[in-house]
Write an enzyme that holds these catalytic residues in place. Structure first.
Site, PDB file in Angstrom:
ATOM      1  N   ARG A 225     -16.862  -3.183  -1.039  1.00 19.96           N
ATOM      2  CA  ARG A 225     -17.664  -4.400  -0.929  1.00 19.96           C
ATOM      3  C   ARG A 225     -16.973  -5.347   0.042  1.00 19.96           C
ATOM      4  O   ARG A 225     -15.761  -5.549  -0.052  1.00 19.96           O
ATOM      5  CB  ARG A 225     -17.784  -5.027  -2.322  1.00 19.96           C
ATOM      6  CG  ARG A 225     -18.986  -5.929  -2.514  1.00 19.96           C
ATOM      7  CD  ARG A 225     -20.301  -5.164  -2.417  1.00 19.96           C
ATOM      8  NE  ARG A 225     -20.653  -4.382  -3.578  1.00 19.96           N
ATOM      9  CZ  ARG A 225     -21.290  -4.880  -4.649  1.00 19.96           C
ATOM     10  NH1 ARG A 225     -21.634  -6.142  -4.715  1.00 19.96           N
ATOM     11  NH2 ARG A 225     -21.604  -4.082  -5.648  1.00 19.96           N
TER      12      ARG A 225
ATOM     13  N   LYS B 202       0.886  -1.164   0.000  1.00 21.50           N
ATOM     14  CA  LYS B 202       0.000   0.000   0.000  1.00 21.50           C
ATOM     15  C   LYS B 202       0.919   1.208   0.000  1.00 21.50           C
ATOM     16  O   LYS B 202       1.457   1.606   1.031  1.00 21.50           O
ATOM     17  CB  LYS B 202      -0.873  -0.018   1.254  1.00 21.50           C
ATOM     18  CG  LYS B 202      -1.936   1.076   1.248  1.00 21.50           C
ATOM     19  CD  LYS B 202      -2.813   0.988   2.471  1.00 21.50           C
ATOM     20  CE  LYS B 202      -3.995   1.927   2.394  1.00 21.50           C
ATOM     21  NZ  LYS B 202      -3.800   3.166   1.687  1.00 21.50           N
TER      22      LYS B 202
END
Lengths: 334, 534
Positions: free
Chosen positions: B394, B223
């Site tokens: 989601r 990340k």
């Protein structure tokens, strides 16, 4: 000779009247207290002697069992205190029994308003303008954004919402002393004669109001009734109960709150209020400034609330003023 | 405008999401074009009227109300538009109120000079609620608890269409969205956006927290500590155009001109915008710290010097569309394959591909993550190998697994009133560390500011603490007794010339309130300085 007005001393815990050795609305127990009205932040228990109107004493008795040392003074009555100080109690129009206190000493006149409003209120006599040298005023709603609308408009909003949801109830959060009874009395005046349901914490105060001649119509206790009984009705509770588990026993309540703070959208949102009712027992900005003009005192002392703004207004209008830093007055529930 | 104002007021006081959806949907069905389109724009992305600024409102009000009273009122209310709507004097016989379209038309026609004459005329035509709605609409961003997504969902609900279709068309269209209403409400053909360089909503990740995943099903990526961007190229031949969008869909192309001429094919690519350097992941990582990227952000024009000193590039994560083909339905593994195949065709000067982090199992991966602080990387991403690219967040598909925050004990120094939901509460805190030994008379120096990490109950308690311990007032700011210790969590700390302490924290938030801790036991500047990463 002493300096002018040196006999009256604003201290952090109340206003001290030196020659009489007594305090006005002290926030801690003292030997002798002059109390303007029954709200907890002005009327504390535990004083040696409490001088107040009979209604205020009845309220304090209900809350703290303080029959000991209670000295009643009727509106318009003057009592002589130690040291050549006279105190006269004058209606303040805030709640049942609320009074301004006029103090006279050595030819000097000081008025302490406690809390007050200038609007009509079916539960107490209206505020009277008392000419004086020093006017000690509250400033709870002392900002020009505060303008309480006519109460008829707010009642209409409440009754419209009630009529639109016959399967639900409207739960009105209102301070248990004063606001609740005024809202109920105003609903009656607006022609709403259905029973009104009460949170248990409101019952005794409502009964006390009725004993003092305020007609509140048919009142019922929530605890005695089923969810279905309350559909299409108004329920009144203290603000603290609005988002409490207690309200789960009500039929899908629409949350309303009667308070001057409801004028500010975010204040209503902070309390999760869906139906804000701008109803206050305090003077709004217009009433505060009008009162200062009408009393036309030599000097204005501002006790609690938004004192900075009222001080500024006095400056702009060439009126002498100072802010007092009193502690312990809590205005959040109005 | 009355109906719109009533809608805004109703939304302000409504808590239930379903009720908000119902209110907006009802308004959209009952209101004619183009009023409803402008209203939808105001509720979702907000409208932009360059002539009307918050400062414009202040100027107008200070002409009509004493400036001191204005400032005190504004501080208490916590919202410029609302304060102005309450203080504006209603004329005795107000002219007829304008429609939403007329309002938009009049606001668009204003410029910096005329606004001071024209905006008052509009305000005079409205009551207090109308003025609030007008000022919110005019300054962009309603901030009434309605997200852009909620407004689009309400639109979909009003006309019984799918919200992801609305999202897809949305960014290719402009207010008042005539084509969108024609399609959804009147059954016209859907808007054509294939040849436009429009933004597609990002797929987002959940924090991993206590979840453990099986690396058979999930792939891990770094990340990177930059900003998430989408690079889009569409159109044919001479008309082909490339645009760069931020995570919220803002067009930031002008800030990074070097990326607009380098994508050789039509595509929609998802990646991290970074600046060349060696802080993140060392030489091999190839990226400078976020601090370096920050020098480039928010600029409308970029100097040659900036371009040379802080060269930007995109580290690619995903491909949504490629040469006319929509890849979003494909599993992540296949999209990754297409992205890797694409790499040789992209100029290495401005692109590379975020590498996959290989680990034997989850525990091994956890060890790798521990080391990410030394590499100045934010942490890891975990992506389900069969996940399609779906707009929004989601559950179960993508996770972010940030490294643990750093902690330091600081002392509360100043508090400022919040705005919006927290107006009137002292909710923004400036805290400091000791510049030496507090028992030998060292002072506190401010090291950061935080306004999150505490509950509503804690906020009330701190607010009370501030009110009862105020020693100085500077407008909306209170200086407090230096008695309350906060344990502050933050992601990293950097050198900064902006603060007297010479330090700046990233993402500081209140981790714990140490009512129990004496202030002289709080940390010193030197211990914070020791944590500097770049």
């Amino acid at each position: 000779m002493a300096a002018p007005f040196s006999w009256i001393k604003p201290e952090p815990h109340g206003i001290y009247v030196e020659p009489a050795d007594c305090w006005i609305d002290p926030s801690r127990p003292v030997d002798k207290a002059l109390v303007t009205h029954g709200h907890a932040d002005h009327a504390r228990g535990g004083h040696g002697e409490t001088i107040a109107t009979p209604e205020t004493l009845a309220i304090m008795d209900l809350r703290y069992n303080t029959r000991e040392g209670a000295v009643p003074v009727e509106y318009g009555e003057t009592i002589r205190l130690k040291g050549g100080v006279d105190a006269t109690y004058v209606p303040a129009g805030h709640v049942l029994g609320s009074a301004q206190i006029l103090l006279e000493h050595a030819g000097e006149r000081v008025v302490v308003t406690g809390d007050y409003k200038r609007r009509e209120d079916p539960t107490c006599p209206p505020f009277e303008v008392v000419p004086c040298d020093i006017f000690i005023t509250e400033a709870t709603f002392g900002l020009p954004v505060f303008c309480h609308p006519p109460i008829e408009e707010e009642m209409a909003k409440l009754l419209d919402r009630l009529a639109a949801h016959p399967d639900r109830c409207v739960l009105v959060g209102a301070y248990a002393l004063g606001k609740a009874q005024r809202v109920i009395a105003e609903l009656r005046r607006a022609g709403h004669h259905q029973p009104i349901y009460l949170h248990g914490a409101m019952e005794k105060m409502c009964r006390l109001y009725e004993e003092h001649g305020v007609d509140l119509g048919e009142l019922r206790l929530v605890a005695d009734h089923s969810k279905d009984d309350m559909r299409g009705h108004i329920v009144v509770c203290p603000p603290s109960a609005l988002n409490d588990r207690w309200s789960r026993r009500l039929p899908d309540p629409i949350t309303a709150m009667a308070s001057g703070w409801m004028r500010i959208r975010q204040r209503a949102r902070q309390r999760n209020v869906e139906l804000p009712l701008v109803i206050s027992d305090h003077a709004d900005w217009g009433e505060l400034t009008r009162t200062i003009r009408e009393v036309d005192a030599h000097e204005n002392w501002i006790t609690h609330g938004r004192e900075d703004a009222l001080l500024r207004w006095c400056q702009l209008h060439q009126r002498r003023a100072r802010a007092l830093a009193l502690v312990g007055y809590d205005d959040e529930d109005d | 405008m009355e109906e719109f104002a009533a809608l805004i007021d109703a939304l302000v006081y409504t808590r239930s999401r379903n009720e908000k959806l119902r209110l907006i949907a009802e308004y959209l069905r009952a209101t004619p074009d183009p009023d409803r389109g402008w209203a939808l724009a105001a509720l979702s992305d907000g409208l932009d009227f360059p002539a009307v600024k918050s400062s414009t409102i202040r100027i107008l009000l200070k002409d009509r109300v004493d400036p001191v009273l204005w400032t005190l009122s504004r501080d208490f209310v916590g919202d410029t538009a609302e304060t102005a709507s309450l203080l504006w004097p209603t004329p005795d016989t107000p002219p007829a109120p304008p429609s939403v379209s007329e309002t938009v038309e009049l606001l668009s026609a204003m410029n910096r000079k005329t606004v001071l004459e024209e905006l008052p005329k509009l305000l005079d035509r409205l009551d207090s609620s109308g003025r609030y709605a007008l000022l919110k609409l005019a300054t962009g961003g309603m901030r009434i608890g309605v997200s852009s997504r909620l407004a689009k969902t309400a639109f979909a609900q009003a006309f019984d269409v799918r919200v992801d279709q609305v999202e897809e068309y949305w960014h290719g269209l402009a207010p008042p969205y005539a084509e969108l209403f024609a399609w959804a409400a009147e059954g016209a053909d859907p808007p054509d956006i294939d040849n436009l360089p429009t933004f597609r909503p990002f797929m987002l990740a959940h924090p991993l927290e206590e979840t453990v995943v099986d690396l058979k099903d999930y792939a891990a990526e770094w990340k990177w500590d930059g900003i998430r961007v989408q690079l889009v190229r569409a159109g044919q031949g001479q008309n082909a155009e490339t645009r760069l969008f931020s995570r919220s869909g803002d067009d930031i192309s002008a800030t990074f001109p070097e990326l607009l001429e380098v994508l050789p094919m039509n595509a929609v690519l998802d990646g991290e915008l970074l600046v060349r350097g060696s802080t993140q992941g060392g030489e091999a990582g190839g990226a400078a710290s976020f601090n370096a990227l920050q020098q480039r952000l928010g600029r409308k024009t970029v100097s040659k010097k900036m371009l040379a000193e802080y060269p930007a590039f995109v580290r690619l994560y995903d491909a949504l569309l490629l040469e006319g083909e929509d890849l979003r339905e494909l599993p992540w593994t296949e999209r990754r394959g297409r992205l890797e195949a694409l790499a040789p065709r992209l100029p290495a000067s401005h692109f590379d591909i975020s590498s996959i982090v290989e680990a034997a199992d989850f525990e091994h991966l956890a060890e790798i993550r521990e080391g990410s602080r030394e590499d100045a990387i934010e942490g890891l991403m975990l992506k389900r190998k069969d996940s399609p690219y779906i707009a929004g967040r989601r559950v179960g598909y993508w996770y972010k697994w940030k490294r643990d925050p750093l902690l330091v004990d600081c002392v509360l120094m100043y508090a400022q009133r919040g705005s919006g939901k927290r107006s009137s509460f002292f909710s923004d805190y400036t805290f400091g560390c000791w510049d030496g030994d507090p028992d030998k008379g060292a002072d506190l120096l401010p090291v950061g500011k935080a306004y999150s990490g505490f509950t509503d109950e804690e906020l009330k308690k701190i607010d009370r603490h501030v009110r009862q311990n105020t020693i100085n007032r500077f407008g909306p700011v209170r200086e407090t007794e230096k008695t309350l210790v906060f344990e502050v969590a933050f992601d990293s700390v950097h050198e900064s010339k902006r603060h007297k302490s010479g330090l700046a924290m990233r993402f500081p938030r209140i981790h714990r309130i140490r009512w129990d801790k004496p202030p002289h036991e709080a940390d010193r500047i030197e211990s914070l300085r020791a944590l500097i990463a770049d």
